[in-house]
Write an enzyme that holds these catalytic residues in place. Structure first.
Site, mmCIF file in Angstrom:
data_model
loop_
_atom_site.group_PDB
_atom_site.id
_atom_site.type_symbol
_atom_site.label_atom_id
_atom_site.label_comp_id
_atom_site.label_asym_id
_atom_site.label_seq_id
_atom_site.Cartn_x
_atom_site.Cartn_y
_atom_site.Cartn_z
ATOM 1 N N LYS A 277 0.933 -1.216 0.130
ATOM 2 C CA LYS A 277 0.061 -0.045 -0.004
ATOM 3 C C LYS A 277 0.908 1.155 0.003
ATOM 4 C CE LYS A 277 -4.015 -1.746 2.572
ATOM 5 N NZ LYS A 277 -4.998 -1.496 1.884
ATOM 6 N N ARG A 351 -10.384 -11.329 2.215
ATOM 7 C CA ARG A 351 -11.154 -12.364 1.502
ATOM 8 C C ARG A 351 -10.575 -13.702 1.638
ATOM 9 N NH1 ARG A 351 -11.812 -9.149 -3.987
ATOM 10 N NH2 ARG A 351 -11.239 -7.661 -2.584
HETATM 11 N N1 BES Z 1 -8.175 -3.624 4.739
HETATM 12 C C1 BES Z 1 -8.239 -3.278 3.451
HETATM 13 C C2 BES Z 1 -9.568 -2.482 3.095
HETATM 14 C C3 BES Z 1 -9.595 -0.971 3.581
HETATM 15 C C4 BES Z 1 -9.187 -0.028 3.183
HETATM 16 C C5 BES Z 1 -10.307 -0.907 4.957
HETATM 17 C C6 BES Z 1 -9.389 1.333 3.542
HETATM 18 C C7 BES Z 1 -10.303 0.262 5.619
HETATM 19 C C8 BES Z 1 -9.898 1.429 4.845
HETATM 20 C C9 BES Z 1 -8.169 -4.357 2.412
HETATM 21 O O1 BES Z 1 -7.775 -5.623 2.801
HETATM 22 C C10 BES Z 1 -7.641 -4.120 1.069
HETATM 23 O O2 BES Z 1 -6.659 -3.749 1.090
HETATM 24 N N2 BES Z 1 -8.480 -4.125 -0.041
HETATM 25 C C11 BES Z 1 -8.379 -3.641 -1.387
HETATM 26 C C12 BES Z 1 -9.026 -4.626 -2.371
HETATM 27 C C13 BES Z 1 -8.446 -4.451 -3.588
HETATM 28 C C14 BES Z 1 -7.146 -4.703 -3.698
HETATM 29 C C15 BES Z 1 -9.145 -5.276 -4.419
HETATM 30 C C16 BES Z 1 -8.911 -2.176 -1.447
HETATM 31 O O3 BES Z 1 -10.127 -1.874 -1.059
HETATM 32 O O4 BES Z 1 -8.267 -1.368 -2.121
HETATM 33 MN MN MN Z 2 -5.646 -5.487 1.970
#
Ligand code: BES
Ligand code: MN
Ligand code: ZN
Length: 499
Positions: A277, A351
Site C-alpha cells: 500500500k 477475503r
Molecule cells: N483492509 C483493506 C480495506 C480497507 C481499506 C479498509 C481502507 C479500511 C480502509 C483491504 O484488505 C484491502 O486492501 N482491500 C483492497 C482490495 C483491492 C486490492 C481489490 C482495497 O480496497 O483497495
Molecule cells: Mn489489504
C-alpha cells in the site's frame, strides 16, 4: 462509571449536576417551569439568549448558583417527540455527559429515561442513555504519560414512578455491558500493530473466555496448516508473527437450536503485502482487525448478559506483510472449502483469510453465519462513513441485520449480489481470482466470500464505519467498536430472546 436509579425528580435530587432531556415545542413542560421558577426566570432567558432550539443533541448549560438542588444544569434537546429514536437518546446522553465531564462534574442525575416516549420503553431509553454516556466518556490513553483525570463516576436515572424502577435498572445495566464490550473492542482496534498481534488477540480471547465462562480454543500455524486453511496460511507467510485461528463458543441456548456463527476479520496489520500500500495512511491499517474485535466484543457481551443463545465466534488472525517468503501475485492457494484461489493482488487478503473461517463455520451446521470485515475501500467509496455494506444470500437474514442496524445506530445498507458478479472473479488458472474489475469492488469481494459458504450467510463490510478520524456524537477518534451492539441486537431478535 456506575449507574444507579432514584424514584425522585430533579427538583429534590441533590447532586453535582442534572441532565434534562427536552423535546422541541415542550418548553412549557411542568418540570422545566418549576426549574425556571427556582432560577428566577433564568432558564427562559438563557433559552432565548442562546437561541436554544431543542434540536437533537443541542445542549444548554446553566449554573444554578444554589437556587436548585443540582449545581450544574444541562438541558439537552431531543428534537420532536414523534421523531424520537434510541439513537437520538444515545446522542443526547453523549452530548450532555461530555458537557458534564468537561465542567468537572463527577456525579449527575438524568431524566432521559424517566418516562416512555414515542414507542420506546423506559428500559430501552435507559439502555440508550447508558450507552451514550459510557461510549462518549471513552478515552484511549494507555500510552499517554499524562492521563485524562476528568471522570464521571456515577449517573443516576431519575423517575417519579416506582413501577419504572426495575425496567430502568435492567436497561441501564444492559447498556453498560454493551458499551463496555464495545470499548473493549475499541481498545483492541486502537492498540498499535506492534502490540495487538495475532497472539495478543488470541490471549485477549482466552482472557474474556475464562472471565465469562466462554469456551475458547486457539489454533496456531501448525494446526492451521494441517486443517488445510490455505488462505490464512498464504497471507501469514510474509510475516514473522505466527497466525492464530480463534474459536469462541457460547452455547447457552436450547440444545435443539443450531448456533449463529459470527466471523470477524482479524488482520492485525495490513501493509498490502507484496502489492504494498502507499505509506500515507498505512498506519490506519492497524484497524484491519476491527471485525475480529467486534466478534470478541460481541462474545464478551453475550456472556456478560447471559444470553440464552447458541453463539460461536471465529476470528482468523494474521498480519499481511511483504516478507521474503510472502505470497506473490499470481500464486494459487487452496482454501479449506477446497476452492482454489489465484492471488492477483496480495492486498486483497481479507477475503483469503475469511474464506477459511467461513468454510470452518460450516462444521457447526449453523442456523446462519454473519461475517464482519474491513474488507474493501470500495465499500467506503459507495457508502461513506455512515453505513456499512450489507450482503448475503438470504433476504430475511439481511433484513434482520438491517433492522438491528437501525435500532443500534450502526446502520447497514443492502447491496446486490446477483450471480452475474461471479463472472467477474473467474480465474484463468484456478476456480476464482481474488480481485475483480475496477468497479464494484465491494460486491466482487462479497461474491468471492460466497464461494466458501454453505447455508444462510450475511457479510457486513465495515471498512468505512469501523474507524473514524472525527469525534461525532458518542464516537471518539479511532476505533468505533462497531458491530458489538449490532450483533447482540441481531442475535437477540433472531433467537427471540429480546427483552
Ligand atoms: N483492509 C483493506 C480495506 C480497507 C481499506 C479498509 C481502507 C479500511 C480502509 C483491504 O484488505 C484491502 O486492501 N482491500 C483492497 C482490495 C483491492 C486490492 C481489490 C482495497 O480496497 O483497495
Ligand atoms: Mn489489504
Ligand atoms: Zn485488509
Amino acid at each position: 462509571m456506575k449507574f444507579s436509579i432514584k424514584t425522585q425528580m430533579m427538583d429534590t435530587f441533590k447532586t453535582d449536576g442534572v441532565l434534562v432531556g427536552a423535546f422541541q415545542g415542550e418548553a412549557s413542560r411542568d418540570d422545566l417551569k418549576t426549574m425556571d421558577k427556582a432560577l428566577g426566570g433564568h432558564l427562559t432567558r438563557a433559552i432565548r439568549a442562546r437561541h436554544f432550539e431543542f434540536k437533537p443533541g443541542q445542549t444548554l448549560a446553566i449554573d444554578s448558583l444554589g437556587r436548585f438542588p443540582a449545581g450544574k444544569i444541562v438541558i439537552v434537546g431531543l428534537g420532536k417527540r414523534t421523531e424520537l429514536s434510541a439513537d437520538k437518546v444515545r446522542k443526547a446522553s453523549a452530548a450532555g455527559t461530555s458537557v458534564m465531564k468537561n465542567s468537572g462534574v463527577k456525579k449527575f442525575g438524568t431524566t432521559l429515561a424517566s418516562e416512555s416516549a414515542n414507542g420506546l420503553t423506559v428500559g430501552e431509553l435507559a439502555q440508550a442513555s447508558a450507552e451514550g454516556a459510557y461510549l462518549s466518556s471513552y478515552t484511549f490513553d494507555s500510552y499517554k504519560s499524562k492521563k485524562d483525570d476528568k471522570r464521571i463516576s456515577e449517573i443516576t436515572h431519575l423517575t417519579d414512578k416506582k413501577s419504572n424502577v426495575s425496567a430502568i435498572d435492567k436497561g441501564a445495566r444492559k447498556g453498560k455491558i454493551l458499551a463496555e464490550s464495545a470499548c473493549f473492542a475499541r481498545d483492541l482496534i486502537n492498540m498499535p500493530g506492534n502490540m495487538a498481534t495475532p497472539t495478543f488477540l488470541a490471549n485477549q480471547a482466552k482472557q474474556i473466555a475464562s472471565r465469562y465462562g466462554i469456551k475458547c480454543s486457539v489454533l496456531g500455524p501448525k494446526a492451521i496448516e494441517k486443517l488445510g486453511m490455505g488462505g490464512l496460511c498464504g497471507v501469514a507467510r510474509g510475516s514473522h508473527e505466527p497466525a492464530r485461528f480463534i474459536i469462541l463458543e457460547w452455547m447457552k441456548g436450547p440444545k435443539t437450536k443450531k448456533p449463529i456463527v459470527l466471523v470477524g476479520k482479524g488482520l492485525t496489520f495490513d501493509t498490502g503485502g507484496i502489492s504494498i500500500k502507499p505509506s500515507g495512511d498505512m498506519h490506519e491499517m492497524k484497524s484491519d482487525m476491527s471485525g475480529g474485535a467486534a466478534v470478541l466484543g460481541a462474545m464478551r457481551a453475550a456472556a456478560a448478559l447471559k444470553l440464552k443463545a447458541n453463539l460461536v465466534g471465529l476470528v482468523p488472525s494474521t498480519e499481511n506483510m511483504p516478507g521474503g517468503s510472502a505470497t506473490k501475485p499470481g500464486d494459487v492457494l487452496t482454501g479449506l472449502s477446497g476452492v482454489t484461489m489465484e492471488v492477483l493482488n496480495t492486498d486483497a487478503e481479507g477475503r483469503l483469510i475469511l474464506a477459511d473461517a467461513l468454510a470452518y463455520a460450516g462444521r457447526y451446521k449453523p442456523d446462519c453465519v454473519v461475517d464482519m470485515a474491513t474488507l474493501t475501500g470500495a465499500c467506503m467509496v459507495a457508502l461513506g462513513h455512515r453505513a456499512s455494506g450489507l450482503f448475503g444470500n438470504d433476504e430475511k437474514l439481511i433484513d434482520q441485520i438491517r433492522k438491528a442496524g437501525e435500532r443500534t445506530g450502526e446502520r447497514c445498507w443492502p447491496m446486490p449480489l446477483w450471480e452475474e458478479y461471479d463472472e467477474d472473479i473467474k480465474s484463468d488458472i484456478a476456480d476464482v481470482k481474488n480481485i475483480g474489475p475496477r468497479w464494484g469492488g465491494a460486491i466482487t469481494a462479497a461474491a468471492f466470500l460466497k464461494k466458501h459458504v454453505k447455508g444462510k450467510w450475511a457479510h457486513v463490510d465495515i471498512a468505512g464505519t469501523a474507524y473514524t478520524n472525527s469525534e461525532n456524537g458518542y464516537l471518539k477518534k479511532g476505533g468505533v467498536g462497531l458491530g458489538v451492539r449490532l450483533m447482540i441486537d441481531f442475535v437477540e431478535h433472531r433467537t427471540g430472546v429480546y427483552k
